[in-house]
Design a protein around this motif. Structure first.
Motif, short mmCIF file in Angstrom:
data_model
loop_
_atom_site.label_atom_id
_atom_site.label_comp_id
_atom_site.label_asym_id
_atom_site.label_seq_id
_atom_site.Cartn_x
_atom_site.Cartn_y
_atom_site.Cartn_z
N LEU A 123 6.90 81.08 84.75
CA LEU A 123 7.17 79.71 83.98
C LEU A 123 5.92 79.42 83.55
N PHE A 124 5.62 79.76 82.13
CA PHE A 124 4.40 79.66 81.56
C PHE A 124 4.71 78.67 80.26
N ARG A 125 5.66 78.01 80.37
CA ARG A 125 6.15 77.18 79.11
C ARG A 125 5.07 76.35 78.29
N SER A 126 4.22 75.61 79.26
CA SER A 126 3.31 74.75 78.85
C SER A 126 2.01 75.33 78.46
N ALA A 127 1.78 76.67 78.64
CA ALA A 127 0.47 77.44 78.51
C ALA A 127 0.30 77.53 76.81
N THR A 128 -0.78 77.40 76.47
CA THR A 128 -1.11 77.70 75.13
C THR A 128 -1.41 79.17 74.71
N LEU A 129 -1.72 79.89 75.66
CA LEU A 129 -1.88 81.22 75.81
C LEU A 129 -1.44 82.00 76.94
N ASN A 130 -0.52 83.13 76.53
CA ASN A 130 0.15 83.74 77.73
C ASN A 130 0.47 85.19 77.38
N LEU A 131 -0.51 85.95 77.94
CA LEU A 131 -0.79 87.29 77.67
C LEU A 131 -0.08 88.12 78.98
N ASN A 132 0.84 88.87 78.64
CA ASN A 132 1.36 89.73 79.77
C ASN A 132 1.15 91.36 79.22
N PHE A 133 0.47 91.83 80.33
CA PHE A 133 0.13 93.40 80.08
C PHE A 133 0.76 94.34 80.82
N TRP A 160 -7.74 96.59 86.65
CA TRP A 160 -6.68 96.57 85.64
C TRP A 160 -6.35 94.82 85.61
N VAL A 161 -5.86 94.59 84.53
CA VAL A 161 -5.61 92.97 84.11
C VAL A 161 -4.30 93.03 83.87
N SER A 162 -3.59 92.23 84.61
CA SER A 162 -1.95 92.24 84.39
C SER A 162 -1.66 91.12 83.55
#
Length: 433
Positions: free
Chosen positions: A26-36, A422-424
């Motif tokens: 639930l990242f709807r209000s994030a202005t940055l959302n990186l998924n690796f 590792w960055v997830s």
């Protein structure tokens, strides 16, 4: 005042629940959302460079080459679980031929170029064969008979050069027992021997446990030590087996991708086929409007999920996970990191002056989630869903405001701050949660 995350049902969540938000996607209000870890290509706003090829395990658990300037989305070869974006420092493998070039099966057969058997202890040795397992080049070597000595060794390189005084070195290899047994075989050790001339020899020796089952990628052994204050001549790197004299032995070892690198831990495999090879450092940066479009100078919350093996710390230093700084200096920053004492931390600086340094939890080497929030006189850090630790004194980094985000390393690439892990996931909220 602290602001919550406004979800569709109107529920407001504080900083301690950011980890729960991550778990529920639930990242709807994030202005940055990186998924690796979702299989997507690297976000186009990130500039990724690495001036060499590198290797990683793909989703099938097979060691795979990533070409120059290509990111590595690494997987656990045993479980096939995605681990995220692999970020490592520059390393050189000094073993010149770890891909078995020149090997021919036979009794004794022909060892790979630059390899030798030293002190066979009167045993018959055979190159049973070569091949690849899960992308790892290997050689199978059999020792059999009755011992007439007390040791045998497989030398991976008979003329290693470039040793530096008072420096950590790590040797490693994928090794598994694939035939016979270790009956009557004593200690098995990885040994780096230097000072071959003119002063005799000095060993960095580590006893290792060689498994008799499992897949080869899950059977890596390693040994680490520090050279003395005097280093002369070259060196050799070998796997040593010890025995009593006059005993019967019969065992076959599968050996893959031996490596010797300068550093206190082993990194991902660096393949060689005739000369030492260097893997360049991974660099992932977001700058310009790609950064400013989501970053808020006065307040914000930075979230990260990452995995940092516990052996990859240097005394007195840290491992940077995500770092927001000016492009030309680190005088101001918002930084999530793993500390040298294995804690998770938020570090905020403004104009070169520390404003907040909060630490919580303990790094166990598994994937962990944490979030740090900043605002004037209002800082917080929550680790793995725990209650936030706070600081109510300090300013946001506005006098020399950040203009870029660097992933898995410090802005200047200082080797002591590179993640080697590792960055997830990374997310950012333009408010103090």
């Amino acid at each position: 005042m602290s602001y919550g995350v406004a979800l569709r049902n109107g529920l407001a969540l504080g900083l301690g629940n950011v980890v729960a938000l991550a778990a529920n996607n639930l990242f709807r209000s994030a202005t940055l959302n990186l998924n690796f870890v979702n299989g997507d290509p690297l976000d186009s706003r990130i500039t990724f460079t690495r001036s060499s090829n590198a290797w990683y395990f793909n989703s099938a658990g097979v060691l795979t080459q990533a070409t120059t300037n290509t990111p590595r989305f690494d997987y656990n070869p045993a479980t096939l679980a995605p681990q995220g974006l692999l970020v490592e420092e520059q390393r050189t493998n000094s073993i010149r031929n770890n891909t078995m070039v020149g090997a021919v099966a036979g009794t004794p057969g022909t060892l790979p170029t630059n390899w030798v058997i030293s002190g066979a202890a009167g045993l018959t040795t055979s190159v049973v064969g070569t091949g690849t397992e899960n992308g790892i080049s290997y050689i199978d070597i059999q020792f059999s008979g009755t011992t007439a000595g007390t040791f045998s060794s497989v030398v991976f390189d008979n003329a290693v050069t470039g040793f530096v005084t008072a420096t950590s070195y790590t040797s490693s290899a994928y090794v598994r027992l694939v035939g016979g047994s270790f009956t009557n075989v004593g200690t098995r050790s990885l040994v780096t021997r230097y000072n071959l001339s003119p002063s005799g020899s000095t060993d960095i020796s580590t006893a290792v446990t060689i498994p008799s089952s499992g897949i080869l990628p899950d059977c890596r052994v390693q040994g680490t030590g520090t050279t003395t204050g005097t280093v002369g001549g070259g060196g050799i790197v070998f796997l040593l087996m010890s025995y009593a004299s006059g005993v019967a032995v019969n065992f076959t070892l599968r050996i893959g991708l031996p490596q010797l690198e300068q550093g206190a831990f082993a990194t991902s495999p660096i393949l060689t086929s005739g000369a030492a090879a260097t893997r360049a450092a991974d660099v992932a940066v977001m700058t310009g409007t790609n950064f400013s479009s989501w970053y808020n100078q006065s307040e914000g919350t930075l979230f990260a999920e990452a995995q940092v093996p516990t052996d990859r710390n240097y005394s007195g230093t840290f491992r940077s996970v995500v770092n927001c700084t000016p492009a030309s200096s680190s005088n101001s920053s918002v930084l999530l990191l793993v500390t040298s004492t294995q804690g998770f931390s938020l570090d905020v600086r403004d104009g070169g002056v520390a404003q907040a340094n909060l630490t919580s939890g303990t790094n166990t080497g598994s994937s962990s989630k944490w979030a740090g929030a900043y605002k004037v006189n209002d800082f917080g850090l929550s680790v793995k869903g725990a209650t936030a630790v706070t600081d109510t004194s300090g300013s946001a980094p506005t006098s020399d405001a950040p203009t870029q985000m660097t992933i898995g390393r410090t802005r200047d690439g200082n080797v002591l701050g590179i993640l080697n892990g590792w960055v997830s996931r990374i997310a950012y909220y333009p408010r103090r949660l």
